[in-house]
Design a protein around this motif. Structure first.
Motif, PDB file in Angstrom:
ATOM      1  N   SER A  26       0.802  -1.229   0.000  1.00 41.24           N
ATOM      2  CA  SER A  26       0.000   0.000   0.000  1.00 41.24           C
ATOM      3  C   SER A  26       0.835   1.279   0.000  1.00 41.24           C
ATOM      4  O   SER A  26       0.309   2.349  -0.339  1.00 41.24           O
ATOM      5  N   ILE A  27       2.117   1.227   0.362  1.00 40.32           N
ATOM      6  CA  ILE A  27       2.927   2.449   0.384  1.00 40.32           C
ATOM      7  C   ILE A  27       3.716   2.673  -0.902  1.00 40.32           C
ATOM      8  O   ILE A  27       4.336   3.719  -1.068  1.00 40.32           O
ATOM      9  N   ASN A  29       2.996   3.476  -4.015  1.00 41.49           N
ATOM     10  CA  ASN A  29       2.687   4.706  -4.750  1.00 41.49           C
ATOM     11  C   ASN A  29       3.161   5.945  -4.007  1.00 41.49           C
ATOM     12  O   ASN A  29       3.645   6.898  -4.621  1.00 41.49           O
ATOM     13  N   ASN A  30       3.037   5.945  -2.669  1.00 35.59           N
ATOM     14  CA  ASN A  30       3.532   7.072  -1.870  1.00 35.59           C
ATOM     15  C   ASN A  30       5.044   7.210  -2.013  1.00 35.59           C
ATOM     16  O   ASN A  30       5.571   8.327  -2.129  1.00 35.59           O
ATOM     17  N   VAL A  31       5.742   6.080  -1.992  1.00 38.09           N
ATOM     18  CA  VAL A  31       7.207   6.086  -2.129  1.00 38.09           C
ATOM     19  C   VAL A  31       7.597   6.619  -3.506  1.00 38.09           C
ATOM     20  O   VAL A  31       8.499   7.460  -3.630  1.00 38.09           O
ATOM     21  N   ASP A  33       5.865   8.598  -5.444  1.00 40.50           N
ATOM     22  CA  ASP A  33       5.581  10.038  -5.474  1.00 40.50           C
ATOM     23  C   ASP A  33       6.653  10.827  -4.728  1.00 40.50           C
ATOM     24  O   ASP A  33       7.092  11.884  -5.192  1.00 40.50           O
ATOM     25  N   LYS A  34       7.076  10.321  -3.587  1.00 41.52           N
ATOM     26  CA  LYS A  34       8.110  10.995  -2.797  1.00 41.52           C
ATOM     27  C   LYS A  34       9.403  11.088  -3.603  1.00 41.52           C
ATOM     28  O   LYS A  34      10.036  12.154  -3.665  1.00 41.52           O
ATOM     29  N   ASN A  37       9.142  13.611  -6.541  1.00 42.84           N
ATOM     30  CA  ASN A  37       9.048  15.017  -6.141  1.00 42.84           C
ATOM     31  C   ASN A  37      10.194  15.484  -5.259  1.00 42.84           C
ATOM     32  O   ASN A  37      10.209  16.650  -4.848  1.00 42.84           O
ATOM     33  N   ILE A 120      12.459   6.824   4.173  1.00 44.02           N
ATOM     34  CA  ILE A 120      11.198   6.186   3.821  1.00 44.02           C
ATOM     35  C   ILE A 120      11.509   4.716   3.547  1.00 44.02           C
ATOM     36  O   ILE A 120      12.657   4.371   3.295  1.00 44.02           O
ATOM     37  N   ASP A 147       9.041   9.851   6.948  1.00 47.69           N
ATOM     38  CA  ASP A 147       7.685  10.053   6.447  1.00 47.69           C
ATOM     39  C   ASP A 147       6.889   8.786   6.717  1.00 47.69           C
ATOM     40  O   ASP A 147       7.071   7.767   6.042  1.00 47.69           O
ATOM     41  N   ALA A 149       3.902   7.994   6.081  1.00 48.73           N
ATOM     42  CA  ALA A 149       3.028   7.552   4.984  1.00 48.73           C
ATOM     43  C   ALA A 149       3.797   6.785   3.914  1.00 48.73           C
ATOM     44  O   ALA A 149       3.196   6.170   3.038  1.00 48.73           O
ATOM     45  N   CYS A 150       5.118   6.825   4.019  1.00 46.12           N
ATOM     46  CA  CYS A 150       5.985   6.122   3.057  1.00 46.12           C
ATOM     47  C   CYS A 150       6.738   4.990   3.739  1.00 46.12           C
ATOM     48  O   CYS A 150       7.794   4.557   3.264  1.00 46.12           O
TER      49      CYS A 150
END
Length: 174
Positions: A26-27, A29-31, A33-34, A37, A120, A147, A149-150
């Motif tokens: 689940s993480i 996509n967050n990783v 994106d991090k 960016n 992360i 982070d 969320a990551c």
């Protein structure tokens, strides 16, 4: 001020392989994106074991063969690997939870400038916390961030416990 991102062990065996979890999946996509960016230098750690894993101290305590060098499980998650390749990164192999080489790599990359380090990845309660504490011990005045969320832990409870430990050690959890 230089910025460093440490992507910890986003390898197939920890995402959806031998030691994978739904939280790890689940993480991803967050990783990605991090990474996409992030404006700074990136390090990516690789948990690295060999054919004798079961004979090691870790293998005796965690008898699940994982991250054997050059196997599919050792490779980075495909989405994470693609993002890292586009941004550029320094690979850091480690054969235990925390990398003793990572602080020197960060020091060399900082080249005397002030810096922040953000971590992360996986697993919050083993390798992320180990690397965060090693980095904080080497650079007590630097801002070290994680982070949440990551990151994902072995379980949700151990993830949260590791975040609490890092907060107690003056690592900023975002």
């Amino acid at each position: 001020m230089k910025k460093f991102l440490v992507v910890v062990d986003m390898q197939n065996d920890f995402v959806d392989g031998a030691l994978g979890t739904k939280e790890a999946v689940s993480i991803v996509n967050n990783v990605v994106d991090k990474i996409n960016n992030f404006d700074g230098e990136i390090f990516a750690t690789f948990d690295t074991h060999f054919e004798n894993y079961m004979d090691t101290s870790e293998g005796k305590n965690l008898p699940v063969v994982h991250c054997v060098k050059n196997t599919q499980g050792w490779m980075l998650n495909e989405s994470v690997a693609h993002a890292l390749e586009l941004k550029g990164y320094t690979a850091v192999e480690k054969n235990t939870f925390g990398s003793i080489n990572l602080p020197q790599l960060i020091k060399n990359a900082a080249d005397g400038d002030d810096f922040t380090v953000e971590l992360i990845g996986l697993c919050t309660d083993i390798c992320v916390v180990s690397n965060a504490l090693i980095i904080k011990a080497n650079f007590p005045e630097a801002e070290i961030l994680v982070d949440s969320a990551c990151c994902a832990g072995v379980t949700v409870d151990t993830h949260n416990a590791a975040l609490a430990t890092m907060r107690s050690c003056q690592i900023k959890v975002i």
